[in-house]
Design a protein around this motif. Structure first.
Motif, mmCIF file in Angstrom:
data_model
loop_
_atom_site.group_PDB
_atom_site.id
_atom_site.type_symbol
_atom_site.label_atom_id
_atom_site.label_comp_id
_atom_site.label_asym_id
_atom_site.label_seq_id
_atom_site.Cartn_x
_atom_site.Cartn_y
_atom_site.Cartn_z
ATOM 1 N N VAL A 11 0.861 -1.180 0.000
ATOM 2 C CA VAL A 11 0.000 0.000 0.000
ATOM 3 C C VAL A 11 0.894 1.224 0.000
ATOM 4 O O VAL A 11 1.832 1.311 0.797
ATOM 5 N N GLU A 12 0.609 2.145 -0.884
ATOM 6 C CA GLU A 12 1.357 3.393 -0.938
ATOM 7 C C GLU A 12 0.381 4.540 -0.757
ATOM 8 O O GLU A 12 -0.662 4.586 -1.400
ATOM 9 N N ARG A 13 0.723 5.432 0.143
ATOM 10 C CA ARG A 13 -0.091 6.617 0.411
ATOM 11 C C ARG A 13 0.824 7.823 0.510
ATOM 12 O O ARG A 13 2.033 7.680 0.670
ATOM 13 N N THR A 14 0.220 9.007 0.473
ATOM 14 C CA THR A 14 0.992 10.232 0.582
ATOM 15 C C THR A 14 0.445 11.092 1.714
ATOM 16 O O THR A 14 -0.764 11.253 1.851
ATOM 17 N N VAL A 15 1.356 11.624 2.510
ATOM 18 C CA VAL A 15 1.024 12.557 3.580
ATOM 19 C C VAL A 15 1.315 13.955 3.049
ATOM 20 O O VAL A 15 2.416 14.211 2.553
ATOM 21 N N GLN A 23 -1.349 13.580 11.067
ATOM 22 C CA GLN A 23 -1.506 13.112 9.684
ATOM 23 C C GLN A 23 -0.608 11.917 9.396
ATOM 24 O O GLN A 23 -1.032 10.937 8.783
ATOM 25 N N THR A 27 -1.924 8.115 8.592
ATOM 26 C CA THR A 27 -1.590 7.540 7.286
ATOM 27 C C THR A 27 -0.856 6.219 7.439
ATOM 28 O O THR A 27 -1.166 5.242 6.751
ATOM 29 N N ALA A 31 -2.484 2.651 6.323
ATOM 30 C CA ALA A 31 -1.831 1.829 5.294
ATOM 31 C C ALA A 31 -1.507 0.431 5.821
ATOM 32 O O ALA A 31 -1.636 -0.562 5.104
ATOM 33 N N GLU A 34 -4.747 -1.540 5.942
ATOM 34 C CA GLU A 34 -5.116 -1.961 4.594
ATOM 35 C C GLU A 34 -4.232 -3.112 4.104
ATOM 36 O O GLU A 34 -4.707 -4.070 3.508
ATOM 37 N N THR A 35 -2.945 -3.025 4.367
ATOM 38 C CA THR A 35 -2.013 -4.066 3.937
ATOM 39 C C THR A 35 -2.294 -5.401 4.624
ATOM 40 O O THR A 35 -2.254 -6.450 3.998
ATOM 41 N N THR A 84 5.795 10.257 0.998
ATOM 42 C CA THR A 84 5.412 8.951 0.498
ATOM 43 C C THR A 84 5.542 7.911 1.602
ATOM 44 O O THR A 84 6.609 7.765 2.198
#
Length: 108
Positions: A11-15, A23, A27, A31, A34-35, A84
């Protein structure tokens, strides 16, 4: 096998603001949840048990090209100073060190 045992995605997310501890923490935990395919209430340990979130956000905010990696909830977590956040189901991808902060690097 449980869903957690058969996970195979990252899972890749951005802060938007790595200096915001709230935050960043939300995040990372989101993630990881979710993973692993778990619910937030099923997470075994607090992020604070692995890394100090205020220090993490301070280090990332102070760096222009830094990177922090650690293991949390049996996942490899990698965060770049650009915001990232990458969570992979295999902690060996960031190097397993018993859930401790592995390092902060800033390329030359």
């Amino acid at each position: 096998m449980s869903q957690r045992e058969t996970r195979d995605q990252h899972v890749e997310r951005t802060v938007d603001d790595v200096s915001s501890t709230e935050q960043l923490t939300q995040t990372i935990v989101g993630a990881v949840v979710e993973t692993t395919g778990t619910r937030p209430t099923d997470v075994d340990s607090l992020l604070y048990d692995v890394v100090e979130p205020d220090a993490l956000s301070s280090v990332l905010a102070a760096s222009t090209n830094g990177h922090v990696a650690f293991v949390y909830e049996d996942c490899g977590v990698s965060i770049s100073s650009d915001g990232t956040v990458l969570v992979v189901p295999d902690p060996a991808c960031v190097g397993h060190a018993g859930g401790t902060l592995l390092g902060v690097t800033e390329p030359p």
